[in-house]
Design a protein around this motif. Structure first.
Motif, PDB file in Angstrom:
ATOM      1  N   SER A 270      -6.619 -30.753   4.235  1.00  0.00           N
ATOM      2  CA  SER A 270      -5.474 -30.281   3.462  1.00  0.00           C
ATOM      3  C   SER A 270      -4.286 -29.922   4.344  1.00  0.00           C
ATOM      4  O   SER A 270      -4.404 -29.090   5.252  1.00  0.00           O
ATOM      5  N   LEU A 271      -3.142 -30.535   4.048  1.00  0.00           N
ATOM      6  CA  LEU A 271      -1.920 -30.195   4.777  1.00  0.00           C
ATOM      7  C   LEU A 271      -1.448 -28.793   4.401  1.00  0.00           C
ATOM      8  O   LEU A 271      -0.885 -28.082   5.224  1.00  0.00           O
ATOM      9  N   GLU A 272      -1.696 -28.379   3.158  1.00  0.00           N
ATOM     10  CA  GLU A 272      -1.323 -27.036   2.713  1.00  0.00           C
ATOM     11  C   GLU A 272      -2.109 -25.979   3.490  1.00  0.00           C
ATOM     12  O   GLU A 272      -1.567 -24.955   3.887  1.00  0.00           O
ATOM     13  N   GLN A 273      -3.395 -26.235   3.721  1.00  0.00           N
ATOM     14  CA  GLN A 273      -4.204 -25.295   4.511  1.00  0.00           C
ATOM     15  C   GLN A 273      -3.664 -25.175   5.929  1.00  0.00           C
ATOM     16  O   GLN A 273      -3.586 -24.074   6.471  1.00  0.00           O
ATOM     17  N   LYS A 274      -3.302 -26.288   6.519  1.00  0.00           N
ATOM     18  CA  LYS A 274      -2.752 -26.264   7.875  1.00  0.00           C
ATOM     19  C   LYS A 274      -1.453 -25.468   7.919  1.00  0.00           C
ATOM     20  O   LYS A 274      -1.212 -24.691   8.845  1.00  0.00           O
ATOM     21  N   LYS A 275      -0.628 -25.644   6.894  1.00  0.00           N
ATOM     22  CA  LYS A 275       0.628 -24.906   6.804  1.00  0.00           C
ATOM     23  C   LYS A 275       0.364 -23.407   6.688  1.00  0.00           C
ATOM     24  O   LYS A 275       0.977 -22.600   7.386  1.00  0.00           O
ATOM     25  N   GLN A 276      -0.564 -23.024   5.815  1.00  0.00           N
ATOM     26  CA  GLN A 276      -0.896 -21.608   5.641  1.00  0.00           C
ATOM     27  C   GLN A 276      -1.492 -21.021   6.917  1.00  0.00           C
ATOM     28  O   GLN A 276      -1.186 -19.881   7.290  1.00  0.00           O
ATOM     29  N   TYR A 277      -2.341 -21.789   7.592  1.00  0.00           N
ATOM     30  CA  TYR A 277      -2.937 -21.336   8.853  1.00  0.00           C
ATOM     31  C   TYR A 277      -1.843 -21.068   9.882  1.00  0.00           C
ATOM     32  O   TYR A 277      -1.827 -20.016  10.533  1.00  0.00           O
ATOM     33  N   LYS A 278      -0.923 -22.009  10.028  1.00  0.00           N
ATOM     34  CA  LYS A 278       0.159 -21.845  11.010  1.00  0.00           C
ATOM     35  C   LYS A 278       1.049 -20.664  10.668  1.00  0.00           C
ATOM     36  O   LYS A 278       1.503 -19.943  11.556  1.00  0.00           O
ATOM     37  N   GLN A 279       1.298 -20.450   9.375  1.00  0.00           N
ATOM     38  CA  GLN A 279       2.112 -19.309   8.967  1.00  0.00           C
ATOM     39  C   GLN A 279       1.418 -17.984   9.289  1.00  0.00           C
ATOM     40  O   GLN A 279       2.062 -17.049   9.785  1.00  0.00           O
ATOM     41  N   ALA A 280       0.132 -17.903   9.018  1.00  0.00           N
ATOM     42  CA  ALA A 280      -0.611 -16.673   9.317  1.00  0.00           C
ATOM     43  C   ALA A 280      -0.629 -16.415  10.819  1.00  0.00           C
ATOM     44  O   ALA A 280      -0.442 -15.283  11.269  1.00  0.00           O
ATOM     45  N   LYS A 281      -0.846 -17.466  11.595  1.00  0.00           N
ATOM     46  CA  LYS A 281      -0.870 -17.330  13.056  1.00  0.00           C
ATOM     47  C   LYS A 281       0.501 -16.884  13.568  1.00  0.00           C
ATOM     48  O   LYS A 281       0.594 -16.007  14.428  1.00  0.00           O
ATOM     49  N   ALA A 282       1.572 -17.460  13.022  1.00  0.00           N
ATOM     50  CA  ALA A 282       2.929 -17.081  13.428  1.00  0.00           C
ATOM     51  C   ALA A 282       3.221 -15.622  13.076  1.00  0.00           C
ATOM     52  O   ALA A 282       3.883 -14.917  13.850  1.00  0.00           O
ATOM     53  N   ARG A 283       2.732 -15.179  11.928  1.00  0.00           N
ATOM     54  CA  ARG A 283       2.918 -13.782  11.536  1.00  0.00           C
ATOM     55  C   ARG A 283       2.266 -12.850  12.543  1.00  0.00           C
ATOM     56  O   ARG A 283       2.823 -11.805  12.906  1.00  0.00           O
ATOM     57  N   MET A 284       1.062 -13.202  12.991  1.00  0.00           N
ATOM     58  CA  MET A 284       0.362 -12.355  13.971  1.00  0.00           C
ATOM     59  C   MET A 284       1.062 -12.385  15.326  1.00  0.00           C
ATOM     60  O   MET A 284       1.165 -11.361  15.999  1.00  0.00           O
ATOM     61  N   GLU A 285       1.562 -13.544  15.715  1.00  0.00           N
ATOM     62  CA  GLU A 285       2.259 -13.657  16.998  1.00  0.00           C
ATOM     63  C   GLU A 285       3.585 -12.895  16.990  1.00  0.00           C
ATOM     64  O   GLU A 285       4.059 -12.468  18.047  1.00  0.00           O
ATOM     65  N   ALA A 286       4.188 -12.717  15.816  1.00  0.00           N
ATOM     66  CA  ALA A 286       5.468 -12.018  15.698  1.00  0.00           C
ATOM     67  C   ALA A 286       5.330 -10.497  15.697  1.00  0.00           C
ATOM     68  O   ALA A 286       6.336  -9.787  15.762  1.00  0.00           O
ATOM     69  N   LEU A 287       4.109  -9.997  15.649  1.00  0.00           N
ATOM     70  CA  LEU A 287       3.895  -8.556  15.636  1.00  0.00           C
ATOM     71  C   LEU A 287       4.300  -7.938  16.968  1.00  0.00           C
ATOM     72  O   LEU A 287       4.221  -8.589  18.013  1.00  0.00           O
ATOM     73  N   PRO A 288       4.708  -6.669  16.944  1.00  0.00           N
ATOM     74  CA  PRO A 288       4.989  -5.995  18.221  1.00  0.00           C
ATOM     75  C   PRO A 288       3.680  -5.733  18.965  1.00  0.00           C
ATOM     76  O   PRO A 288       2.600  -5.713  18.370  1.00  0.00           O
ATOM     77  N   GLU A 289       3.787  -5.542  20.256  1.00  0.00           N
ATOM     78  CA  GLU A 289       2.602  -5.216  21.053  1.00  0.00           C
ATOM     79  C   GLU A 289       2.229  -3.766  20.803  1.00  0.00           C
ATOM     80  O   GLU A 289       3.095  -2.954  20.539  1.00  0.00           O
ATOM     81  N   PRO A 290       1.001  -3.397  20.857  1.00  0.00           N
ATOM     82  CA  PRO A 290      -0.198  -4.155  21.203  1.00  0.00           C
ATOM     83  C   PRO A 290      -0.841  -4.863  20.002  1.00  0.00           C
ATOM     84  O   PRO A 290      -1.899  -5.462  20.133  1.00  0.00           O
ATOM     85  N   TYR A 291      -0.171  -4.830  18.845  1.00  0.00           N
ATOM     86  CA  TYR A 291      -0.752  -5.428  17.645  1.00  0.00           C
ATOM     87  C   TYR A 291      -0.880  -6.948  17.764  1.00  0.00           C
ATOM     88  O   TYR A 291      -1.880  -7.519  17.341  1.00  0.00           O
ATOM     89  N   ALA A 292       0.122  -7.596  18.328  1.00  0.00           N
ATOM     90  CA  ALA A 292       0.078  -9.056  18.462  1.00  0.00           C
ATOM     91  C   ALA A 292      -1.096  -9.485  19.340  1.00  0.00           C
ATOM     92  O   ALA A 292      -1.846 -10.401  18.980  1.00  0.00           O
ATOM     93  N   ALA A 293      -1.275  -8.819  20.461  1.00  0.00           N
ATOM     94  CA  ALA A 293      -2.385  -9.167  21.354  1.00  0.00           C
ATOM     95  C   ALA A 293      -3.732  -8.889  20.697  1.00  0.00           C
ATOM     96  O   ALA A 293      -4.661  -9.699  20.807  1.00  0.00           O
ATOM     97  N   SER A 294      -3.827  -7.774  20.006  1.00  0.00           N
ATOM     98  CA  SER A 294      -5.079  -7.413  19.347  1.00  0.00           C
ATOM     99  C   SER A 294      -5.393  -8.379  18.206  1.00  0.00           C
ATOM    100  O   SER A 294      -6.525  -8.850  18.075  1.00  0.00           O
ATOM    101  N   ALA A 295      -4.394  -8.684  17.390  1.00  0.00           N
ATOM    102  CA  ALA A 295      -4.590  -9.625  16.290  1.00  0.00           C
ATOM    103  C   ALA A 295      -4.978 -10.993  16.829  1.00  0.00           C
ATOM    104  O   ALA A 295      -5.871 -11.653  16.297  1.00  0.00           O
ATOM    105  N   GLY A 296      -4.331 -11.421  17.901  1.00  0.00           N
ATOM    106  CA  GLY A 296      -4.650 -12.708  18.516  1.00  0.00           C
ATOM    107  C   GLY A 296      -6.066 -12.749  19.052  1.00  0.00           C
ATOM    108  O   GLY A 296      -6.767 -13.756  18.915  1.00  0.00           O
ATOM    109  N   ALA A 297      -6.501 -11.649  19.640  1.00  0.00           N
ATOM    110  CA  ALA A 297      -7.858 -11.590  20.180  1.00  0.00           C
ATOM    111  C   ALA A 297      -8.899 -11.655  19.064  1.00  0.00           C
ATOM    112  O   ALA A 297      -9.900 -12.380  19.177  1.00  0.00           O
TER     113      ALA A 297
END
Length: 121
Positions: free
Chosen positions: A12-39
């Motif tokens: 599903s292309l929609e799933q890939k889009k949603q996955y990338k959006q969720a990942k981008a949201r976590m990467e946009a968080l301030p530290e230390p939340y971004a690192a923790s969410a990424g881990a």
């Protein structure tokens, strides 16, 4: 028409889009939340072993929601994951049913043992 053909092969292309959006949201968080969410996200991808795309995407969207809310509220990372981050991640993943990779192997094991029992009968 081409999109349907591509989705047949890649998923599903929609799933890939949603996955990338969720990942981008976590990467946009301030530290230390971004690192923790990424881990936690990285751990879930390696150990969560969920095979259903819809379930995996929902889990990551919920994870992004959790870390965004914690960031907004100023909740300490330790209060979110507790004393054992692995236990937190595994408990988080268990909340999402879905098929897991191990389910296929469990079925194979059961089938092999059933067949062996039949041969001995």
């Amino acid at each position: 028409m081409a999109a349907k053909w591509i989705e047949t092969i890649t998923g599903s292309l929609e799933q890939k889009k949603q996955y990338k959006q969720a990942k981008a949201r976590m990467e946009a968080l301030p530290e230390p939340y971004a690192a923790s969410a990424g881990a936690v996200q990285r751990y879930l991808m390696y150990s969560g072993d969920i095979t259903d795309g819809d379930t995996m995407v929902q889990m990551l969207v919920d994870l992004a929601d959790l870390w965004e809310r914690a960031s907004i509220d100023g909740t300490p990372v330790g209060d979110i994951v507790g004393d054992d981050p692995v236990e937190f991640a595994e408990s988080f993943a268990q909340a999402y049913g879905g098929k897991r990779w191990i389910d296929k192997e469990r079925a194979r094991l059961n089938k092999a043992i059933d067949e062996a029992r039949k041969e001995q009968s």
